[in-house]
Design an enzyme around this catalytic site. Structure first.
Site, short mmCIF file in Angstrom:
data_model
loop_
_atom_site.label_atom_id
_atom_site.label_comp_id
_atom_site.label_asym_id
_atom_site.label_seq_id
_atom_site.Cartn_x
_atom_site.Cartn_y
_atom_site.Cartn_z
N LYS A 110 1.37 3.80 -3.27
CA LYS A 110 0.55 5.00 -2.60
C LYS A 110 1.85 6.55 -2.74
O LYS A 110 2.06 7.83 -2.77
CB LYS A 110 0.15 5.89 -1.48
CG LYS A 110 -0.87 5.27 -0.87
CD LYS A 110 -2.49 5.33 -2.03
CE LYS A 110 -3.30 4.65 -1.23
NZ LYS A 110 -5.07 5.56 -2.35
N TYR A 142 0.51 -1.44 0.15
CA TYR A 142 -0.04 -0.08 0.01
C TYR A 142 1.00 1.06 -0.37
O TYR A 142 1.09 1.90 -0.97
CB TYR A 142 -1.01 0.17 1.32
CG TYR A 142 -1.74 1.03 1.59
CD1 TYR A 142 -3.37 0.97 0.85
CD2 TYR A 142 -1.18 2.10 2.04
CE1 TYR A 142 -3.99 1.87 0.50
CE2 TYR A 142 -2.35 3.18 2.71
CZ TYR A 142 -3.83 3.22 1.26
OH TYR A 142 -4.22 4.17 1.90
P1 NAD Z 1 -13.69 2.79 1.03
O1 NAD Z 1 -12.51 1.55 1.34
O2 NAD Z 1 -14.02 3.70 2.15
O3 NAD Z 1 -13.75 2.84 -0.28
C1 NAD Z 1 -12.53 2.92 -1.52
C2 NAD Z 1 -13.42 3.19 -2.61
O4 NAD Z 1 -12.97 2.19 -3.72
C3 NAD Z 1 -14.60 1.94 -2.68
O5 NAD Z 1 -15.76 3.01 -3.17
C4 NAD Z 1 -13.96 0.73 -3.98
O6 NAD Z 1 -15.39 0.28 -4.17
C5 NAD Z 1 -13.48 1.05 -4.11
N1 NAD Z 1 -12.53 0.44 -5.25
C6 NAD Z 1 -12.00 -0.28 -4.75
N2 NAD Z 1 -11.52 -0.75 -6.30
C7 NAD Z 1 -12.15 -0.48 -6.77
C8 NAD Z 1 -11.74 -1.50 -8.18
N3 NAD Z 1 -10.60 -1.83 -8.54
N4 NAD Z 1 -12.22 -0.15 -9.38
C9 NAD Z 1 -12.87 0.72 -8.67
N5 NAD Z 1 -13.41 1.02 -7.50
C10 NAD Z 1 -12.83 0.48 -6.79
O7 NAD Z 1 -11.82 3.89 1.44
P2 NAD Z 1 -12.06 5.28 2.11
O8 NAD Z 1 -10.85 5.27 3.52
O9 NAD Z 1 -12.70 5.54 1.21
O10 NAD Z 1 -10.41 5.33 0.77
C11 NAD Z 1 -10.63 5.87 -0.82
C12 NAD Z 1 -9.12 6.46 -1.19
O11 NAD Z 1 -8.51 7.50 0.18
C13 NAD Z 1 -8.05 5.60 -1.03
O12 NAD Z 1 -7.43 5.14 -2.05
C14 NAD Z 1 -7.33 5.23 -0.13
O13 NAD Z 1 -6.82 4.41 -0.47
C15 NAD Z 1 -7.44 6.60 0.14
N6 NAD Z 1 -6.71 6.81 1.83
C16 NAD Z 1 -7.52 6.00 2.58
C17 NAD Z 1 -7.55 7.00 4.68
C18 NAD Z 1 -8.29 6.31 5.24
O14 NAD Z 1 -7.89 6.55 6.48
N7 NAD Z 1 -9.37 5.77 4.89
C19 NAD Z 1 -5.96 7.45 4.65
C20 NAD Z 1 -5.04 7.43 3.05
C21 NAD Z 1 -5.31 7.50 2.11
#
Ligand code: NAD
Length: 248
Positions: free
Chosen positions: A160, A156
């Protein structure tokens, strides 16, 4: 004043979490919103209705972000439906956490493909359209662990960190065409992605954050509104941390 009035945006992975919050904030700010989802057609249709309630145009596309040829189809679909593409938010992402010693090749490849290759897929497919328009804002969702690394998240964190290098390279290559490219690096944001962590780990994160709390998806979305809007027209090639001072 609505910050995104008349702009057409595409957000990947918007059925829940941060992507959903971005889609809703964008619609609230007057943008027409195209978004992708992976599996739940019902959730996609429900989101279209919620977005349309803001008086904007909305359409969901079922599309796997890691699929290169699907991205070309997606961008063509968005441009033919909306007429142009002004903001592209690469948000889709997954985790498959485990220590490096136990990490399989499959876990490595899956996370790199969904999180990092996906950005290449959509940006590559959208470049011609954006260059013709001589304008556009690309926003790639990275993470603080892409900047500083994290035990148990080698795949991951690498994905990133790769997004950051990619974002900066795109800013350098396409800046002269009026196209901006920035990364947003959220810290610990309370979504389904972090719900899977046990309470001890979650408390550990909260304690380590100077603001002593996790972030809300809407707080990441606000930063994406700014980067998509004409309030940030000279900001490109940057990584903006949305992390309660976890990184300084
Ligand atoms: P989440 O799991 O709630 O949502 C992730 C979304 O990505 C979902 O809608 C899922 O359907 C979609 N997804 C996954 N695989 C996919 C694919 N192959 N094709 C199309 N869509 C796909 O997670 P989140 O926390 O909302 O994360 C959103 C973004 O933010 C991600 O890139 C994650 O890495 C990043 N992020 C999250 C956090 C956190 O603490 N939640 C921190 C840093 C970065």
């Amino acid at each position: 004043m609505k910050l995104l009035e008349g702009k057409n945006a595409l957000i990947t992975g918007a059925s829940k979490g941060i992507g959903r919050a971005i889609a809703l904030k964008y619609a609230e700010q007057g943008a027409n919103v195209a978004f992708t989802y992976l599996s739940s057609v019902e959730k996609g249709e429900a989101l279209v209705k919620e977005l349309e309630a803001f008086g904007v145009k909305a359409k969901g596309f079922r599309s796997d972000a890691s699929d290169f040829s699907a991205a070309e189809e997606l961008i063509n679909g968005v441009v033919s439906e909306f007429g142009s593409l002004n903001i592209l938010v690469n948000n889709a992402g997954i985790t498959q956490d485990t220590l490096l010693m136990r990490m399989s090749e499959e876990q490595w490849d899956k996370v790199i493909n969904v999180n990092l290759k996906s950005c290449f897929n959509t940006v590559k497919a959208a470049t011609r359209t954006l260059m013709k328009q001589k304008a556009g804002s690309i926003i790639n969702i990275s993470s603080v662990v892409g900047v500083r690394g994290n035990a148990g998240q080698a795949n991951y964190s690498a994905s990133k960190a790769g997004i950051i290098g990619f974002t900066k390279s795109v800013a350098l290559e396409l800046g002269s065409r009026g196209i901006r490219s920035n990364a947003v690096a959220p810290g610990f944001i309370e979504t389904e992605m972090t719900e899977v962590l046990d309470e001890k780990t979650v408390q550990g994160w909260r304690d380590s954050i100077p603001m002593k709390r996790g972030g809300k998806p809407e707080e990441v979305a606000d930063c994406c509104v700014f980067l998509g809007s004409d309030q940030s027209t000279y900001i490109s090639g940057q990584v903006i941390n949305v992390c309660g001072a976890m990184l300084t």
